[in-house]
Design an enzyme around this catalytic site. Structure first.
Site, PDB file in Angstrom:
ATOM      1  N   TRP A   1      -2.849  -2.716  -1.562  1.00  0.00           N
ATOM      2  CA  TRP A   1      -2.666  -4.152  -1.703  1.00  0.00           C
ATOM      3  C   TRP A   1      -3.453  -4.987  -0.742  1.00  0.00           C
ATOM      4  O   TRP A   1      -3.413  -4.808   0.501  1.00  0.00           O
ATOM      5  CB  TRP A   1      -1.179  -4.129  -1.546  1.00  0.00           C
ATOM      6  CG  TRP A   1      -0.630  -5.406  -2.049  1.00  0.00           C
ATOM      7  CD1 TRP A   1      -0.415  -5.974  -3.257  1.00  0.00           C
ATOM      8  CD2 TRP A   1      -0.076  -6.582  -1.232  1.00  0.00           C
ATOM      9  NE1 TRP A   1      -0.017  -7.261  -3.382  1.00  0.00           N
ATOM     10  CE2 TRP A   1       0.219  -7.644  -2.090  1.00  0.00           C
ATOM     11  CE3 TRP A   1      -0.369  -6.960   0.167  1.00  0.00           C
ATOM     12  CZ2 TRP A   1       0.644  -8.929  -1.526  1.00  0.00           C
ATOM     13  CZ3 TRP A   1       0.086  -8.076   0.554  1.00  0.00           C
ATOM     14  CH2 TRP A   1       0.692  -9.002  -0.364  1.00  0.00           C
TER      15      TRP A   1
ATOM     16  N   CYS B   1       0.721  -1.224  -0.099  1.00  0.00           N
ATOM     17  CA  CYS B   1      -0.037  -0.136   0.046  1.00  0.00           C
ATOM     18  C   CYS B   1       0.787   1.339  -0.011  1.00  0.00           C
ATOM     19  O   CYS B   1       1.889   1.208   0.500  1.00  0.00           O
ATOM     20  CB  CYS B   1      -0.969   0.044   1.149  1.00  0.00           C
ATOM     21  SG  CYS B   1      -1.875  -1.340   1.328  1.00  0.00           S
TER      22      CYS B   1
ATOM     23  N   HIS C   1      17.875 -37.567  -5.686  1.00  0.00           N
ATOM     24  CA  HIS C   1      17.303 -37.928  -4.526  1.00  0.00           C
ATOM     25  C   HIS C   1      15.743 -37.520  -4.755  1.00  0.00           C
ATOM     26  O   HIS C   1      15.052 -37.429  -3.651  1.00  0.00           O
ATOM     27  CB  HIS C   1      18.038 -37.201  -3.288  1.00  0.00           C
ATOM     28  CG  HIS C   1      19.435 -37.533  -3.038  1.00  0.00           C
ATOM     29  ND1 HIS C   1      19.934 -38.828  -2.763  1.00  0.00           N
ATOM     30  CD2 HIS C   1      20.703 -36.979  -3.412  1.00  0.00           C
ATOM     31  CE1 HIS C   1      21.038 -38.997  -2.658  1.00  0.00           C
ATOM     32  NE2 HIS C   1      21.658 -37.884  -3.097  1.00  0.00           N
TER      33      HIS C   1
ATOM     34  N   LYS D   1       6.239  -4.411  -3.605  1.00  0.00           N
ATOM     35  CA  LYS D   1       7.715  -4.069  -3.825  1.00  0.00           C
ATOM     36  C   LYS D   1       7.973  -4.151  -2.442  1.00  0.00           C
ATOM     37  O   LYS D   1       9.108  -4.769  -2.024  1.00  0.00           O
ATOM     38  CB  LYS D   1       7.641  -2.603  -4.496  1.00  0.00           C
ATOM     39  CG  LYS D   1       9.263  -2.422  -4.290  1.00  0.00           C
ATOM     40  CD  LYS D   1       9.851  -3.299  -5.159  1.00  0.00           C
ATOM     41  CE  LYS D   1      11.676  -2.992  -5.320  1.00  0.00           C
ATOM     42  NZ  LYS D   1      12.301  -4.113  -5.993  1.00  0.00           N
TER      43      LYS D   1
ATOM     44  N   GLU E   1      18.056 -17.916  -6.800  1.00  0.00           N
ATOM     45  CA  GLU E   1      17.388 -16.445  -7.245  1.00  0.00           C
ATOM     46  C   GLU E   1      17.004 -16.391  -8.857  1.00  0.00           C
ATOM     47  O   GLU E   1      15.925 -15.954  -9.118  1.00  0.00           O
ATOM     48  CB  GLU E   1      18.718 -15.602  -7.219  1.00  0.00           C
ATOM     49  CG  GLU E   1      18.513 -14.427  -7.870  1.00  0.00           C
ATOM     50  CD  GLU E   1      17.243 -13.376  -7.088  1.00  0.00           C
ATOM     51  OE1 GLU E   1      16.494 -14.001  -5.953  1.00  0.00           O
ATOM     52  OE2 GLU E   1      17.098 -12.271  -7.398  1.00  0.00           O
TER      53      GLU E   1
ATOM     54  N   LYS F   1      13.312 -15.191  -9.754  1.00  0.00           N
ATOM     55  CA  LYS F   1      12.948 -14.354 -10.756  1.00  0.00           C
ATOM     56  C   LYS F   1      11.944 -15.044 -11.720  1.00  0.00           C
ATOM     57  O   LYS F   1      11.094 -13.965 -12.170  1.00  0.00           O
ATOM     58  CB  LYS F   1      14.213 -13.799 -11.357  1.00  0.00           C
ATOM     59  CG  LYS F   1      15.256 -12.980 -10.661  1.00  0.00           C
ATOM     60  CD  LYS F   1      14.789 -11.728 -10.449  1.00  0.00           C
ATOM     61  CE  LYS F   1      13.964 -11.286  -9.204  1.00  0.00           C
ATOM     62  NZ  LYS F   1      14.571 -11.328  -7.799  1.00  0.00           N
TER      63      LYS F   1
ATOM     64  N   ARG G   1       5.028  -0.180  -6.118  1.00  0.00           N
ATOM     65  CA  ARG G   1       4.985  -0.877  -4.789  1.00  0.00           C
ATOM     66  C   ARG G   1       3.816  -2.166  -4.931  1.00  0.00           C
ATOM     67  O   ARG G   1       4.059  -2.946  -3.998  1.00  0.00           O
ATOM     68  CB  ARG G   1       4.709   0.066  -3.681  1.00  0.00           C
ATOM     69  CG  ARG G   1       5.668   1.183  -3.331  1.00  0.00           C
ATOM     70  CD  ARG G   1       5.111   1.885  -2.497  1.00  0.00           C
ATOM     71  NE  ARG G   1       4.706   1.652  -1.259  1.00  0.00           N
ATOM     72  CZ  ARG G   1       5.989   1.561  -0.187  1.00  0.00           C
ATOM     73  NH1 ARG G   1       6.858   2.428  -0.296  1.00  0.00           N
ATOM     74  NH2 ARG G   1       5.525   1.153   0.868  1.00  0.00           N
TER      75      ARG G   1
ATOM     76  N   ASN H   1      -1.680   2.244   5.946  1.00  0.00           N
ATOM     77  CA  ASN H   1      -0.865   1.441   5.409  1.00  0.00           C
ATOM     78  C   ASN H   1      -0.561   0.357   6.849  1.00  0.00           C
ATOM     79  O   ASN H   1      -0.453   1.138   7.814  1.00  0.00           O
ATOM     80  CB  ASN H   1       0.415   1.792   5.009  1.00  0.00           C
ATOM     81  CG  ASN H   1       0.351   2.410   3.724  1.00  0.00           C
ATOM     82  OD1 ASN H   1      -0.617   2.442   2.998  1.00  0.00           O
ATOM     83  ND2 ASN H   1       1.592   2.644   3.179  1.00  0.00           N
ATOM     84  N   GLY H   2      -0.632  -0.910   6.717  1.00  0.00           N
ATOM     85  CA  GLY H   2      -0.024  -1.668   7.794  1.00  0.00           C
ATOM     86  C   GLY H   2      -1.148  -2.690   8.114  1.00  0.00           C
ATOM     87  O   GLY H   2      -2.323  -2.822   7.403  1.00  0.00           O
TER      88      GLY H   2
ATOM     89  N   GLU I   1       8.344 -15.368 -10.345  1.00  0.00           N
ATOM     90  CA  GLU I   1       7.603 -14.025 -10.008  1.00  0.00           C
ATOM     91  C   GLU I   1       7.204 -13.148 -11.411  1.00  0.00           C
ATOM     92  O   GLU I   1       5.862 -12.480 -11.378  1.00  0.00           O
ATOM     93  CB  GLU I   1       8.248 -13.436  -8.810  1.00  0.00           C
ATOM     94  CG  GLU I   1       9.512 -12.620  -9.120  1.00  0.00           C
ATOM     95  CD  GLU I   1      10.089 -11.985  -8.025  1.00  0.00           C
ATOM     96  OE1 GLU I   1       9.447 -11.491  -7.074  1.00  0.00           O
ATOM     97  OE2 GLU I   1      11.315 -11.717  -8.021  1.00  0.00           O
TER      98      GLU I   1
HETATM   99  C1  F6R Z   1      12.082 -10.440  -5.243  1.00  0.00           C
HETATM  100  C2  F6R Z   1      11.908  -9.637  -4.201  1.00  0.00           C
HETATM  101  C3  F6R Z   1      11.391 -10.011  -2.572  1.00  0.00           C
HETATM  102  C4  F6R Z   1      12.369  -9.283  -1.615  1.00  0.00           C
HETATM  103  C5  F6R Z   1      11.899  -9.503  -0.390  1.00  0.00           C
HETATM  104  C6  F6R Z   1      12.628  -8.828   0.684  1.00  0.00           C
HETATM  105  O1  F6R Z   1      12.348 -10.291  -6.468  1.00  0.00           O
HETATM  106  O2  F6R Z   1      12.462  -8.703  -4.512  1.00  0.00           O
HETATM  107  O3  F6R Z   1      11.718 -11.401  -2.521  1.00  0.00           O
HETATM  108  O4  F6R Z   1      13.877  -9.451  -1.834  1.00  0.00           O
HETATM  109  O5  F6R Z   1      10.489  -9.261  -0.192  1.00  0.00           O
HETATM  110  O6  F6R Z   1      12.685  -7.369   0.370  1.00  0.00           O
HETATM  111  P1  F6R Z   1      13.685  -6.451   1.223  1.00  0.00           P
HETATM  112  O7  F6R Z   1      15.043  -6.810   0.397  1.00  0.00           O
HETATM  113  O8  F6R Z   1      13.347  -4.941   0.525  1.00  0.00           O
HETATM  114  O9  F6R Z   1      13.629  -6.795   2.461  1.00  0.00           O
END
Ligand code: F6R
Length: 630
Positions: free
Chosen positions: A75, A2, A526, A625, A503, A507, A27, A99-100, A510
């Site tokens: 969100w 949010c 395994h 985000k 990773e 990527k 975000r 927010n929260g 997502e």
């Molecule tokens: C994936 C991604 C998330 C963040 C995670 C932690 O591409 O961006 O997995 O890495 O939400 O976020 P931060 O680093 O802001 O604590």
């Protein structure tokens, strides 16, 4: 997650609020809304499910304008993404954005319903709106011993937040108080903008840069009243406070898309610059100084006997990579824990352990809570690696290193990850040095006692090495076409490249919505080998390191079962393209820092597969985000 934007100023606010919401779109959100006090002081609200563009059309249609306003992108947490759940929520003559998460909202709701308040949404936020209203009208359950109505909105919000449990950043406007708005913060980020023609508030500085770069970062427990000419703040105890006005170094340009198609693409290509900025202190021939992590770093690094890394998602994979470096170079035991698990696990604290929290945003609720938990267990040495200097995580750790990736807008983290790796490598070198494990010139990379200058030179060369990986984009783009009809993918890596396989899989899943799993290649037999067939592409990260021959054997296991391999091999890996084996040669073999190069190739693969799949690359479905709720 949010976003909040608010304004009280001389200009018409709704176009500023809408532009601010657009800045915060990255975000992640699923509905948006705003409320303003119009020229007659009446409250006007517009809300829409979907994008800010839909809200904008609604605002124009309904002719909503005024000089004081609050706006929000939501969100969904409590309640589906529908207009009735979008913020602002109203109670009588007041409107609230939030927010929260309010953890005790169900109890508060029951109390408020008993007083006759009628709820029309499924949100926890509506509870706040009615609670402020109840405080304004003097509901004895909330106003306490004084049992008289709270005099004005500022007093009522202070009363209301004293009943809230959980995290919030909120803003409230009220008919009858047409020249002010009230804000409050606990847990979730909120900052004020000090402008020439008014005052502003937002959950993210980028939303305010069009009017000011002078910010006041609210502390937990702060409540403030903003008018065009003044800011009045009280702290958690109710005492008047002044908070410092800080000049933000973000520029409006740094959040512009420029020549790129997507923010993710822009951010992938910004990595040489981001790494160069993060490693700027190495630009001379000087030696590494612990002071880059804070004044007490040298003493702390010499004292610690182990490392505990806490993080979520991509940041946790940076931690997983660093574990290999810390144990190999510094000779210290290193554990990495997912922050959301660590905080709820009974664990044994070691006061000599260095607790490292890694976060791009510095506001991730689980990481922040894990840090609080570690401190409550008696951990004394805390260090943040973070991209946002003013964030909660930075403020709450004793030592810190600010990565200089610049604002990361794409939901999928890219440049934040590689700069985290650079910072973690610097940390490793300093820990190694503090424990007498770094030698002078010529001892060689990877040995028990590695050579400081050789490793620093490799770090300095990283931006150039990453540029060469970026030049592989056309070949990776061609590979991406081959994923267009795939629903699953397997990623294999070994040693310090296993986290890069994790990773790469994250990527891909997502942003392209292809189900992707990462395995250390030795685990294949395994279990996951059962999944391998012609429909399951297997992506392999194949650097020319000590595990290459083992990895080649794992690749044979895939080929023998009809699986198609997509191999990212170092130039000197002696892995060649053949039937069912596609090989892309990475430009150079990069030793301990090789994960930084290999991950860039993985980012490009995920990006181009997402383009082929036609997904919303920068705003993948269901994701946000900055994850500021649990
Ligand atoms: C994936 C991604 C998330 C963040 C995670 C932690 O591409 O961006 O997995 O890495 O939400 O976020 P931060 O680093 O802001 O604590």
């Amino acid at each position: 997650m949010c976003g909040i934007v608010c304004a009280v100023g001389a200009m018409e606010s709704s176009s500023f609020l809408l532009a601010g919401l657009k800045t915060l779109e990255y975000r992640g959100y699923d509905s948006a809304g705003l409320a303003v006090l119009d020229a007659s002081g009446a409250l006007r609200r517009s809300r829409a499910k979907g994008r800010v563009a839909e809200l904008e059309a609604r605002v124009a249609e309904e002719n909503v304008s005024g000089q004081v306003g609050i706006a929000h992108t939501r969100w969904a947490t409590h309640g589906v993404p529908e207009e009735r759940n979008a913020h602002p929520h109203v109670s009588g003559e007041l409107a609230v954005v939030h927010n929260g998460i309010i953890e005790n909202y169900a109890e508060l709701k029951a109390q408020l319903e008993a007083l006759g308040y009628v709820f029309v949404s499924d949100t926890d936020t509506e509870t706040i709106a009615h609670l402020v209203q109840a405080c304004l009208s003097g509901a004895s359950a909330f106003v306490g011993e004084q049992k008289v109505p709270c005099a004005d909105l500022f007093v009522a919000v202070r009363c209301a937040v004293s009943h809230l449990e959980g995290a919030y950043a909120l803003a409230v406007v009220r008919e009858g108080e047409p020249e002010s708005l009230v804000v409050a913060r606990e847990g979730s980020p909120l900052m004020l903008g000090v402008g020439a023609q008014g005052h502003y508030a937002a959950s993210d500085a980028s939303a305010l840069l069009s009017v000011t770069n002078r910010m006041i970062y609210l502390e937990n427990g702060d409540v403030g009243r903003l008018t065009r000419d003044a800011v009045e703040l009280v702290d958690a105890r109710g005492d008047r406070v002044e908070r410092e006005v800080v000049t933000s170094h973000l520029s409006a340009d740094s959040v512009e898309l420029g020549q790129y198609r997507h923010y993710m693409q822009k951010e992938i290509f910004e990595q040489p610059q981001a790494l160069g900025n993060t490693l700027e202190m190495l630009s001379g021939a000087g030696r590494l100084q612990p002071g880059i992590f804070g004044a007490r770093a040298e003493a702390v690094f010499a004292e610690v006997d182990s490392v505990l890394i806490l993080a979520c998602g991509t940041s946790s994979y940076a931690g997983n990579t660093a574990r290999y470096w810390v144990e190999q170079l510094a000779g210290l035991p290193c554990n990495v824990e997912i922050a959301s698990e660590y905080r709820y696990r009974a664990s044994v604290a070691n006061p000599r352990q260095l607790v490292v929290v890694i976060s791009q945003s510095g506001e991730t609720a689980d990481t922040l809570a894990a840090l609080h938990h570690a401190k409550s267990l008696g951990h004394r040495h805390t260090l943040a690696i973070c991209n946002v200097p003013e964030s909660a995580i930075v403020r709450e750790t004793a030592l810190c290193f600010i990565t200089r990736a610049g604002p990361e807008i794409g939901v999928a983290s890219t440049k934040a990850f590689t700069t985290q790796l650079a910072a973690l490598f610097l940390l490793t070198l300093l820990l190694a040095k503090g424990h007498g494990r770094l030698m002078g010139q010529g001892a060689g990379d990877g040995a028990d006692n590695a050579c400081e200058q050789d490793l620093l030179d490799e770090l300095r060369h990283l931006p150039v090495a990453v540029e060469k990986v970026l030049a592989l984009e056309p070949e990776i783009e061609a590979w991406a076409q081959r994923f267009s009809d795939k629903h699953h993918a397997l990623f294999l890596g070994r040693g310090r490249h296993y986290p890069i396989a994790q990773e790469g899989a994250l990527k891909l899943k997502e942003i392209s919505y292809i189900h992707a799993e990462a395995y250390p290649a030795g685990e294949l037999k395994h279990g996951p080998l059962a999944l391998v067939d012609g429909q399951m592409p297997v992506v392999v990260i194949a650097p020319n390191d000590e595990l290459l021959e083992k990895l080649k054997a794992n690749m044979q296991e895939v080929s023998a079962r009809g699986g198609e391999l997509f191999v990212f091999a170092d130039g000197d890996s002696r892995v060649e393209t053949s039937d069912g084996v596609n090989v892309l040669k990475m430009p150079e073999h990069y030793g301990l820092l090789s994960p930084v190069l290999h991950v860039v190739a993985q980012q490009l693969l995920a990006y181009h597969v997402a383009l082929v799949k036609g997904t919303d690359v920068d705003k993948p479905r269901n994701l946000a985000k900055s994850v500021t709720v649990e």
